[in-house]
Design a protein around this motif. Sequence first.
Motif, PDB file in Angstrom:
ATOM      1  N   ARG A 280       0.839  -1.210   0.000  1.00  0.00           N
ATOM      2  CA  ARG A 280       0.000   0.000   0.000  1.00  0.00           C
ATOM      3  C   ARG A 280       0.877   1.264   0.000  1.00  0.00           C
ATOM      4  O   ARG A 280       0.607   2.230  -0.704  1.00  0.00           O
ATOM      5  CB  ARG A 280      -0.931  -0.013   1.213  1.00  0.00           C
ATOM      6  CG  ARG A 280      -2.086   0.939   1.057  1.00  0.00           C
ATOM      7  CD  ARG A 280      -3.103   0.778   2.145  1.00  0.00           C
ATOM      8  NE  ARG A 280      -3.725  -0.536   2.141  1.00  0.00           N
ATOM      9  CZ  ARG A 280      -4.451  -1.031   3.147  1.00  0.00           C
ATOM     10  NH1 ARG A 280      -4.626  -0.324   4.240  1.00  0.00           N
ATOM     11  NH2 ARG A 280      -5.007  -2.222   3.077  1.00  0.00           N
ATOM     12  N   ASP A 281       1.955   1.221   0.757  1.00  0.00           N
ATOM     13  CA  ASP A 281       2.839   2.392   0.791  1.00  0.00           C
ATOM     14  C   ASP A 281       3.588   2.559  -0.532  1.00  0.00           C
ATOM     15  O   ASP A 281       3.827   3.679  -0.989  1.00  0.00           O
ATOM     16  CB  ASP A 281       3.828   2.272   1.960  1.00  0.00           C
ATOM     17  CG  ASP A 281       3.127   2.479   3.303  1.00  0.00           C
ATOM     18  OD1 ASP A 281       2.013   3.053   3.296  1.00  0.00           O
ATOM     19  OD2 ASP A 281       3.673   2.054   4.340  1.00  0.00           O
ATOM     20  N   ARG A 282       3.964   1.424  -1.125  1.00  0.00           N
ATOM     21  CA  ARG A 282       4.637   1.522  -2.441  1.00  0.00           C
ATOM     22  C   ARG A 282       3.679   2.171  -3.462  1.00  0.00           C
ATOM     23  O   ARG A 282       4.076   3.022  -4.261  1.00  0.00           O
ATOM     24  CB  ARG A 282       5.057   0.129  -2.910  1.00  0.00           C
ATOM     25  CG  ARG A 282       6.439   0.113  -3.494  1.00  0.00           C
ATOM     26  CD  ARG A 282       6.834  -1.243  -4.025  1.00  0.00           C
ATOM     27  NE  ARG A 282       6.628  -2.322  -3.086  1.00  0.00           N
ATOM     28  CZ  ARG A 282       6.278  -3.567  -3.452  1.00  0.00           C
ATOM     29  NH1 ARG A 282       6.112  -3.880  -4.731  1.00  0.00           N
ATOM     30  NH2 ARG A 282       6.104  -4.497  -2.556  1.00  0.00           N
ATOM     31  N   THR A 283       2.429   1.770  -3.403  1.00  0.00           N
ATOM     32  CA  THR A 283       1.431   2.367  -4.300  1.00  0.00           C
ATOM     33  C   THR A 283       1.369   3.877  -4.082  1.00  0.00           C
ATOM     34  O   THR A 283       1.393   4.669  -5.028  1.00  0.00           O
ATOM     35  CB  THR A 283       0.036   1.752  -4.021  1.00  0.00           C
ATOM     36  OG1 THR A 283       0.116   0.366  -4.300  1.00  0.00           O
ATOM     37  CG2 THR A 283      -1.043   2.379  -4.868  1.00  0.00           C
ATOM     38  N   ARG A 284       1.308   4.283  -2.800  1.00  0.00           N
ATOM     39  CA  ARG A 284       1.202   5.723  -2.501  1.00  0.00           C
ATOM     40  C   ARG A 284       2.416   6.483  -3.035  1.00  0.00           C
ATOM     41  O   ARG A 284       2.288   7.588  -3.554  1.00  0.00           O
ATOM     42  CB  ARG A 284       1.098   5.929  -0.985  1.00  0.00           C
ATOM     43  CG  ARG A 284      -0.242   5.517  -0.434  1.00  0.00           C
ATOM     44  CD  ARG A 284      -0.419   6.037   0.990  1.00  0.00           C
ATOM     45  NE  ARG A 284      -1.680   5.560   1.528  1.00  0.00           N
ATOM     46  CZ  ARG A 284      -1.797   4.736   2.573  1.00  0.00           C
ATOM     47  NH1 ARG A 284      -0.731   4.302   3.209  1.00  0.00           N
ATOM     48  NH2 ARG A 284      -2.985   4.346   2.979  1.00  0.00           N
ATOM     49  N   LEU A 285       3.597   5.887  -2.886  1.00  0.00           N
ATOM     50  CA  LEU A 285       4.813   6.579  -3.331  1.00  0.00           C
ATOM     51  C   LEU A 285       4.819   6.759  -4.853  1.00  0.00           C
ATOM     52  O   LEU A 285       5.176   7.829  -5.365  1.00  0.00           O
ATOM     53  CB  LEU A 285       6.055   5.806  -2.877  1.00  0.00           C
ATOM     54  CG  LEU A 285       6.323   5.861  -1.369  1.00  0.00           C
ATOM     55  CD1 LEU A 285       7.390   4.848  -0.969  1.00  0.00           C
ATOM     56  CD2 LEU A 285       6.744   7.265  -0.951  1.00  0.00           C
ATOM     57  N   LEU A 286       4.389   5.719  -5.579  1.00  0.00           N
ATOM     58  CA  LEU A 286       4.375   5.859  -7.042  1.00  0.00           C
ATOM     59  C   LEU A 286       3.282   6.831  -7.486  1.00  0.00           C
ATOM     60  O   LEU A 286       3.455   7.574  -8.459  1.00  0.00           O
ATOM     61  CB  LEU A 286       4.206   4.502  -7.734  1.00  0.00           C
ATOM     62  CG  LEU A 286       5.371   3.517  -7.620  1.00  0.00           C
ATOM     63  CD1 LEU A 286       5.230   2.405  -8.668  1.00  0.00           C
ATOM     64  CD2 LEU A 286       6.728   4.158  -7.779  1.00  0.00           C
TER      65      LEU A 286
ATOM     66  N   MET B 211       7.196  -3.676  -8.808  1.00  0.00           N
ATOM     67  CA  MET B 211       7.374  -5.085  -8.431  1.00  0.00           C
ATOM     68  C   MET B 211       8.458  -5.262  -7.377  1.00  0.00           C
ATOM     69  O   MET B 211       8.871  -6.378  -7.076  1.00  0.00           O
ATOM     70  CB  MET B 211       7.703  -5.923  -9.669  1.00  0.00           C
ATOM     71  CG  MET B 211       6.550  -6.025 -10.650  1.00  0.00           C
ATOM     72  SD  MET B 211       5.122  -6.943  -9.948  1.00  0.00           S
ATOM     73  CE  MET B 211       4.031  -5.625  -9.469  1.00  0.00           C
ATOM     74  N   GLY B 212       8.955  -4.143  -6.815  1.00  0.00           N
ATOM     75  CA  GLY B 212       9.875  -4.247  -5.677  1.00  0.00           C
ATOM     76  C   GLY B 212      11.343  -4.287  -6.040  1.00  0.00           C
ATOM     77  O   GLY B 212      12.184  -4.545  -5.176  1.00  0.00           O
ATOM     78  N   ASN B 213      11.668  -4.022  -7.313  1.00  0.00           N
ATOM     79  CA  ASN B 213      13.072  -3.973  -7.703  1.00  0.00           C
ATOM     80  C   ASN B 213      13.655  -2.590  -7.417  1.00  0.00           C
ATOM     81  O   ASN B 213      12.912  -1.614  -7.245  1.00  0.00           O
ATOM     82  CB  ASN B 213      13.200  -4.221  -9.214  1.00  0.00           C
ATOM     83  CG  ASN B 213      12.595  -5.535  -9.624  1.00  0.00           C
ATOM     84  OD1 ASN B 213      13.208  -6.576  -9.455  1.00  0.00           O
ATOM     85  ND2 ASN B 213      11.364  -5.516 -10.142  1.00  0.00           N
TER      86      ASN B 213
ATOM     87  N   ILE C 221       0.209  -2.762  -8.147  1.00  0.00           N
ATOM     88  CA  ILE C 221       1.059  -3.359  -7.105  1.00  0.00           C
ATOM     89  C   ILE C 221       0.304  -4.376  -6.243  1.00  0.00           C
ATOM     90  O   ILE C 221       0.796  -5.473  -5.993  1.00  0.00           O
ATOM     91  CB  ILE C 221       1.673  -2.246  -6.220  1.00  0.00           C
ATOM     92  CG1 ILE C 221       2.719  -1.491  -7.033  1.00  0.00           C
ATOM     93  CG2 ILE C 221       2.286  -2.827  -4.936  1.00  0.00           C
ATOM     94  CD1 ILE C 221       3.277  -0.253  -6.352  1.00  0.00           C
ATOM     95  N   ASN C 222      -0.882  -4.017  -5.779  1.00  0.00           N
ATOM     96  CA  ASN C 222      -1.578  -4.949  -4.886  1.00  0.00           C
ATOM     97  C   ASN C 222      -2.624  -5.790  -5.614  1.00  0.00           C
ATOM     98  O   ASN C 222      -3.560  -6.301  -5.021  1.00  0.00           O
ATOM     99  CB  ASN C 222      -2.192  -4.211  -3.695  1.00  0.00           C
ATOM    100  CG  ASN C 222      -3.110  -3.078  -4.155  1.00  0.00           C
ATOM    101  OD1 ASN C 222      -3.391  -2.963  -5.345  1.00  0.00           O
ATOM    102  ND2 ASN C 222      -3.557  -2.271  -3.215  1.00  0.00           N
ATOM    103  N   LYS C 223      -2.453  -5.921  -6.942  1.00  0.00           N
ATOM    104  CA  LYS C 223      -3.410  -6.740  -7.710  1.00  0.00           C
ATOM    105  C   LYS C 223      -2.753  -7.896  -8.431  1.00  0.00           C
ATOM    106  O   LYS C 223      -3.442  -8.723  -9.012  1.00  0.00           O
ATOM    107  CB  LYS C 223      -4.155  -5.862  -8.708  1.00  0.00           C
ATOM    108  CG  LYS C 223      -5.014  -4.826  -7.990  1.00  0.00           C
ATOM    109  CD  LYS C 223      -5.670  -3.838  -8.906  1.00  0.00           C
ATOM    110  CE  LYS C 223      -6.237  -2.676  -8.105  1.00  0.00           C
ATOM    111  NZ  LYS C 223      -5.210  -1.830  -7.476  1.00  0.00           N
ATOM    112  N   VAL C 224      -1.439  -7.944  -8.423  1.00  0.00           N
ATOM    113  CA  VAL C 224      -0.799  -9.100  -9.053  1.00  0.00           C
ATOM    114  C   VAL C 224      -0.124  -9.928  -7.957  1.00  0.00           C
ATOM    115  O   VAL C 224       0.469  -9.383  -7.038  1.00  0.00           O
ATOM    116  CB  VAL C 224       0.247  -8.708 -10.124  1.00  0.00           C
ATOM    117  CG1 VAL C 224      -0.403  -8.057 -11.312  1.00  0.00           C
ATOM    118  CG2 VAL C 224       1.323  -7.829  -9.550  1.00  0.00           C
TER     119      VAL C 224
END
Length: 456
Positions: free
Chosen positions: A41-47, A143-145, A94-97
């Motif tokens: 969720r935080d990665r989504t917010r940052l992007l 994807m976290g890379n 991000i949170n759908k795959v």
Amino acid sequence: MIDPVTGQLWTTVAAAGVEDIDRAVQAADQARATWRRVNSRDRTRLLLKLADLVRDQIDVLAQLESRNVGKPIREAREEVELAADCFEYYAGAINKVGGQTIPVAAAGTSLTWREPIGVCGLIAPWNFPIAIAAWKVAPALAMGNTVVLKPASQTPLTALRLGELALVAGIPPGVMNVVPGKGQVAGEALVNHPLVRKVSFTGSTAVGSQVMRLAAEDIKRVSLELGGKSANLVFADADLDKAVPKALWSVFSNAGQDCCARSRLLIERSIYPDFLGRLTEQCQALKLGLPSDPQTEIGSLISQHHRDLVRQYIELGQQEGATLVCGGEIPTTPSLAQGAYLYPAIFADVRPQMRIAQEEIFGPVICLIPFDTEAEAIQIANHSLYGLSGSIWTQDISRALRVARAIETGVLSINTGHSVHLEAPFGGVKRSGLGRELGLAVLDQYTEIKSIFIAE
Ligand code: NAP
């Protein structure tokens, strides 16, 4: 940086050496653990935040891009907008795959996880700098890379600004690194670096092939988006009011410096004279001008050197016996004379085996080739080392689908000249590349699948 419109030095940018690439890769490697700890969720917010910042800065970024590449400001704005859309799209993914549970024969549960690959080396070309940077950075980070982006040495400015905005958005230092530098130094060092696990390259087929050879040493994951010589097939029943302007724009946008350019224009013989007449009239009406002028339709090419290469193809086409119907000259009007401008050119009576019909010119040049039958059109379209894009124009849906199936290409459009959509896979077959960008398909190329079995 040389301003392509004035031919004058505009600004200077540092060029990374091998040690700079090493520092960037080390930083990306150390940031992996931090980035993996940022929850989805935080990665989504940052992007999403990065997308907002790109959109807030659209004027500045579009002006930088337009001046750096020589492209009309209108096109530059669309590309910055696409970059922002791209960060939004992959933020949403991000949170759908995720992985799968698989019904294996053994007693127990088989499941898969999608894991980041690690440090990704991203190498971009000069024709759509910010858009292609975003196509790579956004899914890789989603994807976290962590990434090291090397923009083309002629066009590093918007990529550098994107790197600054990533920090402003709150993406931790080291997650996104931007390192300008020469391909043969910084690019090769990035591909060769042992801590880089994946290379995503967009550029010419010749360099792509070299990148693949270098990456083979460590069995790095590789995706390649390369050159093209795409075909635009127009059948006699096509709606010419739409097909003619689209045929023009599917080559001349970005002054023809587009891997998707449908520069082989295959026309059914019965409509060939009419089509050529309309195309020529519309071509001659195009407005060349300063990139900063919102009315400009065709800007400058990237450099005088590149224009010389395109001009050589104009001369070659005439030597090969094709008819230069219009364009191909260098403008002499004072406002354009210093720039890398070229009037868009149309060649008629091109034969499929001519070099101008086989080699990627990467400039504003259309090659018209007549055909008599559907089978012949398919045969000409497939007579190419490339297979990136293409279009089919016909009112007959059965024929459209039949021909689409027969054409060897990664991407096709029917009754339009446009086939790049953020949400759909994009990429080539044959020497046009390996793997896909965009859509959800690209996420496979930024993840490893780990397979787990839990015994019962
Ligand atoms: P290029 O010369 O192949 O360069 C592309 C990138 O690779 C640049 O950043 C370049 O750095 C770098 N590079 C050069 N030599 C390298 C090496 N030995 N190792 C690692 N990296 C190296 O292509 P370009 O002239 O910039 O772009 C035009 C080509 O890109 C055309 O063929 C076009 O069709 C293709 N393209 C394809 C797509 C697609 O999606 N299929 C999209 C856009 C463009 P330098 O700038 O320092 O040379």
